[in-house]
Motif scaffolding. Structure first.
Motif, PDB file in Angstrom:
ATOM      1  N   UNK A  12     -12.859   7.128  -3.311  1.00  6.59           N
ATOM      2  CA  UNK A  12     -12.729   7.552  -1.920  1.00  6.59           C
ATOM      3  C   UNK A  12     -11.347   8.169  -1.784  1.00  6.59           C
ATOM      4  N   UNK A  13     -11.212   9.142  -0.905  1.00  5.09           N
ATOM      5  CA  UNK A  13      -9.922   9.797  -0.695  1.00  5.09           C
ATOM      6  C   UNK A  13      -9.718   9.996   0.804  1.00  5.09           C
ATOM      7  N   UNK A  14      -8.636   9.375   1.331  1.00  7.86           N
ATOM      8  CA  UNK A  14      -8.349   9.413   2.764  1.00  7.86           C
ATOM      9  C   UNK A  14      -6.909   9.815   3.020  1.00  7.86           C
ATOM     10  N   UNK A  15      -6.714  10.615   4.049  1.00  6.11           N
ATOM     11  CA  UNK A  15      -5.383  10.922   4.552  1.00  6.11           C
ATOM     12  C   UNK A  15      -5.274  10.396   5.974  1.00  6.11           C
ATOM     13  N   UNK A  16      -4.241   9.618   6.230  1.00  6.24           N
ATOM     14  CA  UNK A  16      -4.065   8.984   7.548  1.00  6.24           C
ATOM     15  C   UNK A  16      -2.605   9.038   7.950  1.00  6.24           C
ATOM     16  N   UNK A  17      -2.004  10.203   7.810  1.00  4.40           N
ATOM     17  CA  UNK A  17      -0.577  10.330   8.046  1.00  4.40           C
ATOM     18  C   UNK A  17       0.152  10.160   6.727  1.00  4.40           C
ATOM     19  N   UNK A  18       1.279   9.513   6.756  1.00  3.28           N
ATOM     20  CA  UNK A  18       2.071   9.276   5.547  1.00  3.28           C
ATOM     21  C   UNK A  18       1.276   8.437   4.553  1.00  3.28           C
ATOM     22  N   UNK A  19       1.222   8.885   3.307  1.00  6.62           N
ATOM     23  CA  UNK A  19       0.437   8.150   2.320  1.00  6.62           C
ATOM     24  C   UNK A  19       0.977   6.758   2.037  1.00  6.62           C
ATOM     25  N   UNK A  20       2.239   6.510   2.317  1.00  6.74           N
ATOM     26  CA  UNK A  20       2.776   5.158   2.119  1.00  6.74           C
ATOM     27  C   UNK A  20       2.042   4.142   2.989  1.00  6.74           C
ATOM     28  N   UNK A  21       1.637   4.561   4.191  1.00  7.58           N
ATOM     29  CA  UNK A  21       0.966   3.650   5.131  1.00  7.58           C
ATOM     30  C   UNK A  21      -0.437   3.289   4.664  1.00  7.58           C
ATOM     31  N   UNK A  22      -1.261   4.287   4.400  1.00  7.87           N
ATOM     32  CA  UNK A  22      -2.646   4.010   4.022  1.00  7.87           C
ATOM     33  C   UNK A  22      -2.693   3.321   2.661  1.00  7.87           C
ATOM     34  N   UNK A  23      -1.788   3.657   1.774  1.00  8.41           N
ATOM     35  CA  UNK A  23      -1.675   3.004   0.472  1.00  8.41           C
ATOM     36  C   UNK A  23      -1.427   1.504   0.654  1.00  8.41           C
ATOM     37  N   UNK A  24      -0.468   1.149   1.513  1.00 10.67           N
ATOM     38  CA  UNK A  24      -0.108  -0.265   1.731  1.00 10.67           C
ATOM     39  C   UNK A  24      -1.285  -1.062   2.272  1.00 10.67           C
ATOM     40  N   UNK A  25      -2.048  -0.467   3.157  1.00  5.31           N
ATOM     41  CA  UNK A  25      -3.202  -1.147   3.759  1.00  5.31           C
ATOM     42  C   UNK A  25      -4.314  -1.338   2.724  1.00  5.31           C
TER      43      UNK A  25
END
Length: 183
Positions: A12-25
């Motif tokens: 799956x590939x998602x962009x939700x603003x800064x990648x640091x945020x979605x990565x952490x979640x």
């Protein structure tokens, strides 16, 4: 070309603003095997971070996720995606502004596309958000990993102000709303 399923895993590939945020979640979820921060959705091969953030590549900052659908479904990942960022703001998340911060779902097959379109429509018509959802949904073409300094950024930099004030509230929201899905 990457396959959509290898052994018991899917992408799956998602962009939700800064990648640091979605990565952490996403790293905190049961069934998520791997999360890689990088770039997708643009027109330049192997873009360096500095060019992506200048808006010259068409890419969005994304998390590229390897997950086990027997543990967490694509639909469940999308539910979390829509909860941990604002899908109604065009080309921004909070103070992060630019096309590389857009809300985007890059689908790896027609099943993912159908699920993403249905979920976007369902959430949009539910009235959960005051404004329309602007999340872009398009077919995945390529993923380019970001430099090593961007990988698992939150875990390694929790004391930084951006991590404390921007990423931690998203992680806290995940813990509050999806506790049963956490590792």
């Amino acid at each position: 070309m990457m396959t959509d399923r290898k052994d018991n895993f899917e992408l799956a590939t998602f962009g939700a603003g800064c990648f640091w945020c979605i990565d952490a979640v996403l790293r905190k979820l049961k069934g998520v095997e791997k999360v890689e921060s990088g770039f997708s959705g643009g027109h330049i091969k192997n873009p360096p971070y500095r060019e992506v953030v200048q808006g010259r590549t068409g890419h969005a900052e994304v998390a590229h996720i390897t997950f086990n659908p027997d543990v967490i479904s694509y639909k469940e990942l999308l539910e979390i995606f829509f909860q941990v960022h604002d899908p109604t703001t065009l080309n921004r998340q909070g103070a992060d502004i630019g096309t590389h911060y857009r809300s985007i779902i890059l689908t790896h097959n027609s099943a993912q596309e159908n699920i993403a379109q249905e979920m976007k429509q369902k959430i949009d018509s539910s009235g959960i958000f005051n404004d329309p959802i602007v999340t872009e949904i398009k077919a995945f073409e390529a993923f380019y990993p970001a430099e090593e300094v961007h990988q698992d950024f939150y875990t390694r930099n929790q004391g930084m102000p951006y991590c404390t004030f921007v990423i931690k509230p998203k992680v806290d929201k995940l813990k509050r709303l999806f506790a049963e899905k956490l590792k």
